[in-house]
Enzyme design. Structure first.
Site, PDB file in Angstrom:
ATOM      1  N   ASP A   1       0.740  -1.230  -0.019  1.00  0.00           N
ATOM      2  CA  ASP A   1      -0.023  -0.105  -0.059  1.00  0.00           C
ATOM      3  C   ASP A   1       0.760   1.202  -0.016  1.00  0.00           C
ATOM      4  OD1 ASP A   1      -2.861   0.951  -0.027  1.00  0.00           O
ATOM      5  OD2 ASP A   1      -2.286   1.636   2.005  1.00  0.00           O
ATOM      6  N   ARG A  43       9.127   2.160  -3.663  1.00  0.00           N
ATOM      7  CA  ARG A  43       8.922   0.994  -3.705  1.00  0.00           C
ATOM      8  C   ARG A  43      10.256   0.073  -3.990  1.00  0.00           C
ATOM      9  NH1 ARG A  43       5.197   1.563  -7.076  1.00  0.00           N
ATOM     10  NH2 ARG A  43       3.392   1.274  -5.485  1.00  0.00           N
TER      11      ARG A  43
END
Length: 203
Positions: free
Chosen positions: A75, A190
């Site tokens: 998320d 990420r």
């Protein structure tokens, strides 16, 4: 000490084809087959938590329960310092319209709110990505990645997605959206979370 990942398959709990392709490339050197949520006909669970880790856990656990495979979910969102770290976990919600997500609208809203409160420059922000890797026996590992930077206006660049045209990472003079995707993926939030995952579970 993180648990070593010894399985041959991992379910990446996303319906986003671009994110799935990115994960396949990242996992390729480790001999792990990556399958996606769409391939397994998984429904998208409702994200009801108020934290990145909470929502990632919902997605990972739901995937594990249906498939019996270890599952990785993430998320992510952007936190703007002068807006008390909003939109944060609600980043996608700020872009929601009856016809899908409109991040031009979300970025315009963010800029308007900063202007309304005369937020000083530089307008600091950070992208956050939280990974939850869940096993069928209930064990899980959590990795939180960050990328810090400043918000620019007007938006710049045509690549990337989400808030990329507004976010200039620290140490760079271009926004994410002005970078080649491979360059962005080396320095992104990420990438940070993935590097921690590899060090913890594959190193």
């Amino acid at each position: 000490m993180s648990r070593r990942f010894d399985d041959k398959r991992i379910l990446v709990a996303t319906h986003n084809a671009g994110k799935l392709d990115e994960m396949r490339q990242l996992f390729a050197p480790y001999g792990v087959e990556v399958v996606g949520a769409a391939e397994m006909n998984l429904a998208e669970p409702e994200e009801t938590e108020t934290t990145f880790v909470g929502n990632a856990r919902i997605k990972a656990r739901a995937a594990v329960e249906v498939t019996g495979l270890p599952a990785l979910a993430d998320d992510s969102g952007i936190e703007v310092e002068a807006l008390d770290n909003a939109p944060g976990v609600y980043t996608a919600d700020w872009a929601e319209t009856p016809n899908g997500r409109d991040f031009f609208m979300a970025m315009t809203k963010t800029h308007r709110l900063l202007e309304e409160k005369s937020a000083p420059h530089p307008r600091k922000a950070r992208f956050c990505a939280t990974f939850v890797l869940a096993w069928p026996d209930g064990h899980e590992e959590i990795f939180a990645g960050r990328a810090t930077g400043t918000l620019v206006w007007p938006m710049r660049g045509a690549t990337g997605h989400g808030y990329d045209p507004m976010f200039q990472p620290d140490g760079h003079d271009r926004t994410y959206a002005e970078m080649d995707p491979a360059e962005k993926n080396r320095i992104s939030h990420r990438a940070d979370a993935f590097a921690q995952l590899i060090a913890g579970c594959f190193g």
